[in-house]
Design a protein around this motif. Sequence first.
Motif, short mmCIF file in Angstrom:
data_model
loop_
_atom_site.label_atom_id
_atom_site.label_comp_id
_atom_site.label_asym_id
_atom_site.label_seq_id
_atom_site.Cartn_x
_atom_site.Cartn_y
_atom_site.Cartn_z
N ALA A 128 14.24 5.45 -0.78
CA ALA A 128 14.39 6.56 0.17
C ALA A 128 13.65 6.28 1.47
CB ALA A 128 13.88 7.86 -0.46
N LEU A 129 12.50 5.65 1.37
CA LEU A 129 11.69 5.40 2.57
C LEU A 129 12.29 4.33 3.47
CD1 LEU A 129 8.03 5.57 1.19
CD2 LEU A 129 9.16 7.18 2.73
N SER A 134 5.23 14.74 3.01
CA SER A 134 6.40 13.87 3.19
C SER A 134 6.46 12.85 2.07
CB SER A 134 6.35 13.16 4.55
OG SER A 134 5.25 12.27 4.60
N ILE A 135 7.60 12.18 1.98
CA ILE A 135 7.76 11.13 0.97
C ILE A 135 6.83 9.96 1.28
CG2 ILE A 135 9.41 9.59 -0.14
CD1 ILE A 135 11.60 11.48 0.54
N GLY A 136 6.56 9.72 2.56
CA GLY A 136 5.61 8.66 2.92
C GLY A 136 4.23 8.95 2.38
N ASP A 137 3.78 10.20 2.49
CA ASP A 137 2.47 10.57 1.92
C ASP A 137 2.48 10.40 0.40
OD1 ASP A 137 1.70 11.24 4.46
OD2 ASP A 137 2.22 13.35 4.24
N LEU A 138 3.59 10.76 -0.23
CA LEU A 138 3.70 10.62 -1.68
C LEU A 138 3.61 9.15 -2.10
CD1 LEU A 138 4.39 11.68 -4.53
CD2 LEU A 138 6.81 11.52 -3.90
N SER A 139 4.28 8.26 -1.38
CA SER A 139 4.26 6.84 -1.71
C SER A 139 2.85 6.27 -1.63
CB SER A 139 5.19 6.09 -0.77
OG SER A 139 5.09 4.70 -0.95
N GLN A 140 2.14 6.61 -0.56
CA GLN A 140 0.78 6.09 -0.40
C GLN A 140 -0.16 6.64 -1.48
OE1 GLN A 140 -0.64 6.30 3.75
NE2 GLN A 140 1.49 6.53 4.38
N ARG A 141 0.02 7.92 -1.83
CA ARG A 141 -0.85 8.51 -2.85
C ARG A 141 -0.56 7.92 -4.23
NH1 ARG A 141 -3.44 13.32 -2.30
NH2 ARG A 141 -3.37 12.72 -0.09
N LEU A 142 0.71 7.62 -4.51
CA LEU A 142 1.05 6.99 -5.79
C LEU A 142 0.39 5.63 -5.93
CD1 LEU A 142 4.86 7.86 -6.12
CD2 LEU A 142 3.01 8.72 -7.55
N VAL A 143 0.40 4.85 -4.84
CA VAL A 143 -0.22 3.52 -4.89
C VAL A 143 -1.73 3.64 -4.98
CG1 VAL A 143 -0.57 1.38 -3.60
CG2 VAL A 143 1.69 2.45 -3.65
N ALA A 144 -2.31 4.57 -4.22
CA ALA A 144 -3.76 4.73 -4.22
C ALA A 144 -4.30 5.14 -5.58
CB ALA A 144 -4.18 5.76 -3.16
N THR A 145 -3.53 5.93 -6.32
CA THR A 145 -3.97 6.40 -7.64
C THR A 145 -3.46 5.52 -8.79
OG1 THR A 145 -2.06 7.90 -7.75
CG2 THR A 145 -4.13 8.78 -6.85
N LYS A 190 0.81 -1.21 0.00
CA LYS A 190 0.00 0.00 0.00
C LYS A 190 0.84 1.26 0.00
CE LYS A 190 -3.87 -2.19 2.43
NZ LYS A 190 -4.75 -2.12 3.63
N GLY A 191 2.16 1.10 -0.03
CA GLY A 191 3.04 2.25 -0.03
C GLY A 191 3.35 2.79 1.35
N CYS A 192 3.00 2.05 2.40
CA CYS A 192 3.23 2.49 3.76
C CYS A 192 4.55 1.91 4.29
CB CYS A 192 2.09 2.06 4.68
SG CYS A 192 0.47 2.67 4.19
N VAL A 193 5.26 2.70 5.08
CA VAL A 193 6.49 2.23 5.71
C VAL A 193 6.12 1.36 6.92
CG1 VAL A 193 8.65 2.89 6.81
CG2 VAL A 193 7.72 4.27 4.96
N VAL A 194 6.71 0.18 6.98
CA VAL A 194 6.40 -0.78 8.05
C VAL A 194 7.70 -1.26 8.67
CG1 VAL A 194 5.26 -2.96 8.63
CG2 VAL A 194 4.33 -1.51 6.81
N GLU A 195 7.71 -1.38 9.99
CA GLU A 195 8.84 -1.97 10.71
C GLU A 195 8.33 -3.19 11.46
OE1 GLU A 195 10.66 0.97 13.16
OE2 GLU A 195 11.36 2.18 11.47
N ARG A 196 8.96 -4.34 11.20
CA ARG A 196 8.51 -5.60 11.78
C ARG A 196 9.64 -6.27 12.53
NH1 ARG A 196 3.12 -5.24 11.94
NH2 ARG A 196 2.12 -5.19 9.88
#
Length: 789
Positions: A721-722, A694-705, A308-314
Amino acid sequence: MEKFLKRKNLIVEGIPSIGEGASDDHSKRRHVEINLEGLPSDPGLRKNIFSYHPNDRDRIRRHYLQQGPCQPKGHDFPQKKIGNIYRRFVPKWFEEHGNWLEYSVSKDAAFCLCCYLYRPNSRAQSSGEVFVSDGYTNWKKKEKFNEHVGGPDSAHNRAWRSCEDLMKQQQHIQFAFAKQSTQARKDYRIRLTASLDCIRLLLSQGMAFRGHDESIESTNQGNFLMLLRFLAGHNDDIKKVVLNNAPGNQKMIAPDIQKDLVRACAMETTNVILHEVGEEYFSILVDESRDISVKEQMALAIRFVNSKGCVVERFIGIVHVRDTKASSLKAAIEVLFLKHNLSLSKVRGQGYDGASNMRGEFNGLKALILQENSSAYYVHCFAHQLQLALVAVAKKKPQVAAFFNLVNNITTIVGASCKRKDLLQEKQIERLLGAFDCGELSTGTGSNQERSLQRAGDTRWGSHYRSLINLSMVFTPVIEVLQIVEEDGTAEQSGDACLLLGVVPTFEFAFILHLMTTILAITNQLSLALQRKDQDIVNAMALVEVAKQHLQDMRDEGWESLISEVSIFCEKNDIEILDMKDMYKTPGRGRPQRKGEVLTNLNYFRFELFNGVIDWQLQELNNRFNEANTNLLLCVSCLSPKSSFVAFNKSKLIELAHCYPLEFSEVSFRLLDKQLETYIRDMRSHEEFSNLESIGDLSQRLVATGRHIVHPLVYLLVKLALVLPVATASVERYFSAMKIVKSRLRNKMGDSWMNDCLVTYIEREVFCKIDAERILHSFQVMRPRREQL
């Protein structure tokens, strides 16, 4: 082929020799016993190994999967280095023919085990004898794979169908001997599910399983048994088949059963995480700490961008390391990577706390990993850098260092005993009641809470700020407690309290208290922002610049407001307010501060303390956060979408792509050049991309669209970058969880048991969504079970 099986330690009994045939009749099948002792670390035949029982097959498959595949090189070619020669195979071939094609790393050859186990009587009918005897090594002619498979009724397909029939649990001979009734299988499922439900609750809460006395006569048998009894007491269907109503050896409550179920839960949780990672690039976050049993534990987390373009730490796992040398930590990381089928070639960032064994230029962990993967860029944890900057100011400025020593002494004396803590609380209540009567305070939910003194620690983020806030809130009660200690304490305690009473209730102490509280309030906001899991490095650097600017504004314009705040505090707590025009005198001495130097209070408090401390803080922030000068982060900043992509710079982004030579080829650079022009016009022409921060917002918007498909190379740069780590706050939280799971009463937990409990507890959001049927199946195939689901 027999030599091949012996080399793999597969002990075969009753299998016909090369010249003999094997019958396809199920009733005449030969028995295959597989000995797991001494299995080689070489993951040959690691995909599909057929044995007579499905549990045996899965046991062997798990063994080889834990050893991990051969290390990948680039995108397409896993490799095995033999001397200076790299042996490679194409994974796509094994994905297309994965139901029968086996690979031996040491031999660099492909085999067909099903054709050997069920080969026809005539060799002529076996299309591709080489796949059975010596192994196929002519990788240039991949069409031979299809020739070996042949038509629907070929020898290979008949052998493969026989193997598939062999794997059916209902056709197993043990299944026929121990045939269960439908009701018995149903009872077994209910019994096993009840135990699993209890275990899932205990794991998600980080609670202990067993009690000190689990005998029938015990009134407290431990959390697991007591919870199972509670569940049985509220469900008649469960009560009929568990505990005393279960068969004597099928109660499913033994410690080994509990550990197997926990291991199955951890395996499935990790599988979900690894499936979420997929083939994405990721960064590693590593730190080490001692547990309650004084064992050095290394925790590993990965940071990646999900679908989904979200940064995740596991959280991946925790490993006991005997020493903290860089080579030992790297070996532990490799063990975890092999266990979970991860590869160092996918690592694109490293995040550590800045210890010498981590960031050493030549022999540190970051250097060892960079030797294997030059794209695994290292970033010093921003939160640790901020804390180091605060500690440096607290130690380098003499007045500030003396101030924090006084604060620690106050905490020690006032909080030395339970009696004094209770006395401090009584004084707070008396003061609050008096303020209520005078109308100085108003009531409300969560307001006017009791405060206790907190000791500041150099390694605890935000502890200095919380310590000063609490002291300023209970300043008068603290003075009253010190006066009582001076009168009623021992000679040593009375002397310490007397010294503090001569220094603490002074204008200078109050001034430094408010000055450091104001400065730490600014940096504390930055610290909290840096600890967010979804923080990207460009936004983090912007937050650092905002904090620096805030401190500079405070230096230029904050003097009047600070001195006014200090004066109000002094009036409230009966402290003498100094006239800024008078000569400054050192407290308790009655003479100028230094011989031959005459200072007014204004010069001392404003220029030496106020300006001096802020200048020190700004200097430390500039020195610590010098990553802004590196070329990599300057290029990454060009991806920022703020102010309609005002920072966009095509040449810098192409330079950023050159930092990742494995992801971008010469052809990709030419495509990226054209794609960046289309991308920036697309972004600036749509209103939905104009308000991103932020770049995180950009990543999520790119995937959403769906534009991550339209601009794949640009989206790849965004993901790279993320994944660059900002802070190791996640790993610090994992160590906090470790103290909950492995407590003083559970200090004898084994390493594997603790790791399984931690995976499910830390990643309980993932764990709680896993279907129980998956966990039951994983438990069932873990080893041969008497009962079947």
